[in-house]
Design a protein around this motif. Structure first.
Motif, mmCIF file in Angstrom:
data_model
loop_
_atom_site.group_PDB
_atom_site.id
_atom_site.type_symbol
_atom_site.label_atom_id
_atom_site.label_comp_id
_atom_site.label_asym_id
_atom_site.label_seq_id
_atom_site.Cartn_x
_atom_site.Cartn_y
_atom_site.Cartn_z
ATOM 1 N N ILE A 167 1.010 -1.393 0.266
ATOM 2 C CA ILE A 167 0.636 -0.220 0.036
ATOM 3 C C ILE A 167 1.012 0.998 0.284
ATOM 4 O O ILE A 167 1.303 0.944 0.959
ATOM 5 N N SER A 168 0.712 1.903 -0.579
ATOM 6 C CA SER A 168 2.007 3.186 -1.298
ATOM 7 C C SER A 168 1.136 4.545 -0.754
ATOM 8 O O SER A 168 2.244 5.004 -0.211
ATOM 9 N N ASP A 169 -0.397 4.250 -0.752
ATOM 10 C CA ASP A 169 -0.718 6.345 -0.047
ATOM 11 C C ASP A 169 -2.453 6.002 0.728
ATOM 12 O O ASP A 169 -3.066 4.648 -0.252
ATOM 13 N N ILE A 170 -2.380 6.161 1.475
ATOM 14 C CA ILE A 170 -4.138 6.473 1.947
ATOM 15 C C ILE A 170 -4.744 7.577 2.331
ATOM 16 O O ILE A 170 -3.716 9.042 2.694
ATOM 17 N N THR A 171 -6.303 7.957 1.493
ATOM 18 C CA THR A 171 -6.339 9.105 1.602
ATOM 19 C C THR A 171 -7.713 9.236 2.087
ATOM 20 O O THR A 171 -8.622 7.925 2.349
ATOM 21 N N ILE A 172 -9.135 9.827 2.457
ATOM 22 C CA ILE A 172 -10.553 9.498 3.133
ATOM 23 C C ILE A 172 -10.574 10.829 2.776
ATOM 24 O O ILE A 172 -10.481 11.693 2.256
ATOM 25 N N ASP A 173 -12.656 10.670 2.410
ATOM 26 C CA ASP A 173 -13.174 11.704 1.730
ATOM 27 C C ASP A 173 -13.632 13.031 3.307
ATOM 28 O O ASP A 173 -12.873 12.406 4.605
ATOM 29 N N GLN A 174 -13.892 14.412 2.939
ATOM 30 C CA GLN A 174 -14.222 14.839 3.702
ATOM 31 C C GLN A 174 -15.257 14.729 5.299
ATOM 32 O O GLN A 174 -15.105 14.863 6.507
ATOM 33 N N ASN A 175 -15.546 13.864 5.420
ATOM 34 C CA ASN A 175 -16.773 13.107 5.699
ATOM 35 C C ASN A 175 -16.380 12.245 6.563
ATOM 36 O O ASN A 175 -17.134 11.765 7.310
ATOM 37 N N LYS A 176 -15.127 11.669 6.156
ATOM 38 C CA LYS A 176 -14.510 10.309 7.589
ATOM 39 C C LYS A 176 -14.933 9.236 7.471
ATOM 40 O O LYS A 176 -15.170 8.574 7.921
ATOM 41 N N ARG A 177 -15.969 8.570 5.953
ATOM 42 C CA ARG A 177 -15.990 7.411 5.978
ATOM 43 C C ARG A 177 -15.457 6.694 4.865
ATOM 44 O O ARG A 177 -15.702 5.770 4.949
ATOM 45 N N THR A 178 -14.865 7.243 3.717
ATOM 46 C CA THR A 178 -14.357 6.207 2.827
ATOM 47 C C THR A 178 -13.284 6.676 2.731
ATOM 48 O O THR A 178 -12.844 7.654 1.943
ATOM 49 N N LEU A 179 -12.504 5.525 2.768
ATOM 50 C CA LEU A 179 -11.209 5.555 3.203
ATOM 51 C C LEU A 179 -10.812 4.778 1.756
ATOM 52 O O LEU A 179 -11.066 3.710 2.169
ATOM 53 N N LEU A 180 -9.339 5.174 1.014
ATOM 54 C CA LEU A 180 -8.628 4.666 0.090
ATOM 55 C C LEU A 180 -7.752 4.847 -0.717
ATOM 56 O O LEU A 180 -7.244 5.247 1.089
ATOM 57 N N THR A 181 -7.778 3.424 -0.689
ATOM 58 C CA THR A 181 -5.981 3.187 -0.393
ATOM 59 C C THR A 181 -5.177 2.982 -2.352
ATOM 60 O O THR A 181 -5.876 2.581 -3.162
ATOM 61 N N ALA A 182 -4.175 3.291 -2.590
ATOM 62 C CA ALA A 182 -3.759 3.152 -3.625
ATOM 63 C C ALA A 182 -2.158 1.978 -3.632
ATOM 64 O O ALA A 182 -1.525 1.851 -2.576
ATOM 65 N N SER A 183 -2.250 1.030 -4.157
ATOM 66 C CA SER A 183 -0.909 -0.044 -4.573
ATOM 67 C C SER A 183 -0.741 -0.062 -5.753
ATOM 68 O O SER A 183 -0.828 0.592 -6.682
ATOM 69 N N GLY A 184 0.171 -1.267 -5.148
ATOM 70 C CA GLY A 184 1.611 -1.209 -5.742
ATOM 71 C C GLY A 184 0.819 -2.415 -7.256
ATOM 72 O O GLY A 184 1.568 -3.286 -7.889
ATOM 73 N N ASP A 185 -0.248 -3.127 -6.517
ATOM 74 C CA ASP A 185 -0.444 -3.878 -7.848
ATOM 75 C C ASP A 185 -1.613 -3.327 -8.571
ATOM 76 O O ASP A 185 -1.875 -4.300 -9.506
ATOM 77 N N GLY A 186 -1.274 -2.179 -8.651
ATOM 78 C CA GLY A 186 -2.581 -1.373 -9.747
ATOM 79 C C GLY A 186 -3.756 -0.985 -9.609
ATOM 80 O O GLY A 186 -3.947 -0.757 -10.633
ATOM 81 N N THR A 187 -3.900 -1.364 -8.649
ATOM 82 C CA THR A 187 -5.484 -1.283 -7.930
ATOM 83 C C THR A 187 -5.352 0.343 -6.965
ATOM 84 O O THR A 187 -4.786 0.291 -6.391
ATOM 85 N N MET A 188 -6.545 0.533 -6.944
ATOM 86 C CA MET A 188 -7.523 1.163 -5.412
ATOM 87 C C MET A 188 -8.470 0.340 -5.147
ATOM 88 O O MET A 188 -9.058 0.049 -5.743
ATOM 89 N N GLY A 189 -8.276 0.998 -3.835
ATOM 90 C CA GLY A 189 -8.997 0.263 -2.957
ATOM 91 C C GLY A 189 -9.786 1.197 -2.180
ATOM 92 O O GLY A 189 -9.686 2.411 -1.796
#
Length: 344
Positions: A167-189
C-alpha cells in the motif's frame, strides 16, 4: 591628531562592527541531511518541518526565508529501520511516524520525546500512514494489509488484506467515511471506515499506483502511477477510471493537491510538475533535484511553499504562491480574453 594609518584602522574597525543586513530569500535555504529522507511534513501552524530518513532517524527543523536562519530543533533515533512516513497531528503537538521496523511511533513534537510505541503494529514493514482524526490512524504495509487504529486503546479495529502488493498511499473523504488506498498491485481500494468493511477494488491499471488524493470538491479521485500517468475516478464510480492522461514523466510517485483543480506531481526523474486536472494539462515545472529521484513532496500550511526530499540528501523549498491564482482554460474557452494568471 591621528596618523593616516590609525585613521584607516579606525574606519576598518567601525565598518567591521556595522551589523550586516540579513539577506531575505524567496524561499528557505536547502536543508542538507546525513542520509536520504523518505518523508517530510509541514507543521499545521508554525514554520516547522519534520523529516524521516532511511536510517530511521527523525528530525525537526524550523525554516525561514532569512538566510542562515534554518535550524535543527531536535533529532530522534527511535526507529530501528528506515522511517517511511511522518505526519503532524492537527494541533501540531504530536508527530506520528511509521517504519520498516513495523512500528508506529507517536512523539511529542515540541521535545522529540517518545510518547507511544506500538512495536509490532504489522507483520510486514509499514509504508503508508493517514491520520483520520485525533484518535483514529490508518496504516498500510508492504504486503497490502490495511489497519485502522483507535490510539486511545492502542488496538486496531480494522485489519484487512485486499491488495496483493504494498500500500503506497491512503486518503479519506471529508466526511471521514470512505477510505481509499493506492497499491503497487495497480488497484485502488475502497473501504467503509464507519461500517468497518472492505467495499471494492478498482480495475487493474498499468503499473503501480503510487499516490492517491481527492479533488474537484470531492467529485474526483486522482491516482499517480509508476508509468507516468494520472488516473481519474468519479466519486462512487471507483470500479473503472473516467479519464487518464500521461504527464510526460518517467513516473508519478507522489502528488499533492494545491487547489481543487491543480496538483504538484514528483517523479523519479527529479522533476516536480504543476498539473491541471480537468482540463488535463501539464502547466510547467515547479522545481527539480537534478538527476535525483524524489521521495516525497509536501505543501506548507499557507500554500506558499512546496518542500521536496530526494536521493541527493537535500530538502528543497519551492515558491508555489502563484499556483492558487492560476486558471486553466478549457478548449472551448481558448478565444476568450484572459489575464496574466490564465494558462491557455
Amino acid at each position: 591628531m591621528a596618523s593616516p594609518i590609525e585613521h584607516e584602522d579606525s574606519c576598518e574597525q567601525e565598518a567591521a562592527e556595522e551589523p550586516k543586513t540579513p539577506k531575505i530569500r524567496d524561499t528557505p535555504e536547502d536543508i542538507k541531511l546525513e542520509a536520504i529522507a523518505n518523508t517530510i511534513a509541514f507543521h499545521p501552524s508554525r514554520d516547522i518541518l519534520a523529516a524521516g530518513d532511511i536510517d530511521g532517524d527523525l528530525y525537526l527543523f524550523s525554516y525561514s526565508c532569512t538566510e542562515g536562519e534554518n535550524r535543527e530543533l531536535w533529532s530522534s533515533g527511535h526507529h530501528l529501520k528506515s522511517c517511511r512516513k511522518v505526519l503532524f497531528s492537527a494541533d501540531g503537538q504530536k508527530l506520528f511516524s511509521v517504519s520498516k521496523d513495523k512500528a508506529v511511533h507517536i512523539l511529542d513534537a515540541e521535545a522529540g520525546k517518545l510518547l507511544t510505541r506500538i512495536p509490532k503494529a504489522h507483520n510486514a514493514p509499514i509504508n503508508a500512514l493517514l491520520l483520520v482524526d485525533e484518535n483514529i490512524v490508518a496504516t498500510g504495509d508492504d504486503e497490502g494489509t490495511l489497519k485502522v487504529w483507535d490510539m486511545r486503546r492502542g488496538t486496531s479495529f480494522m485489519d484487512l488484506k485486499q491488495h496483493e502488493d504494498y500500500i503506497s498511499d491512503i486518503t479519506i473523504d471529508q466526511n471521514k467515511r470512505t477510505l481509499l488506498t493506492a497499491s503497487g498491485d495497480g488497484t485502488m481500494g475502497v473501504f467503509n471506515i464507519r461500517r468497518r468493511r472492505f467495499e471494492l477494488l478498482s480495475e487493474f491499471q498499468n503499473g503501480d499506483l503510487n499516490s492517491v488524493c481527492i479533488m474537484k470538491r470531492g467529485r474526483k479521485v486522482v491516482c499517480g502511477s509508476g508509468e507516468g500517468k494520472i488516473y481519474i475516478f468519479n466519486w462512487n464510480g471507483f470500479g473503472a477510471t473516467s479519464d487518464r492522461f500521461a504527464v510526460q514523466a518517467e513516473s508519478v510517485d507522489c502528488i499533492v493537491p494545491i487547489t481543487d483543480s491543480i496538483l504538484c506531481a514528483a517523479s523519479i526523474d527529479g522533476v516536480i510538475r504543476a498539473v491541471s486536472v480537468l482540463p488535463n494539462r501539464v502547466l510547467g515545472s515547479v522545481g527539480q533535484h537534478l538527476g535525483e529521484s524524489i521521495e516525497e513532496i509536501a505543501r506548507s500550511r499557507d500554500t506558499r511553499f512546496l518542500a521536496s526530499c530526494a536521493h541527493d540528501q537535500l530538502i528543497k523549498f519551492w515558491d508555489i504562491s502563484s499556483l492558487p491564482d492560476t486558471r486553466v482554460k478549457r478548449p472551448w474557452q481558448q478565444h476568450q480574453p484572459c489575464d496574466e494568471n490564465t494558462i491557455v
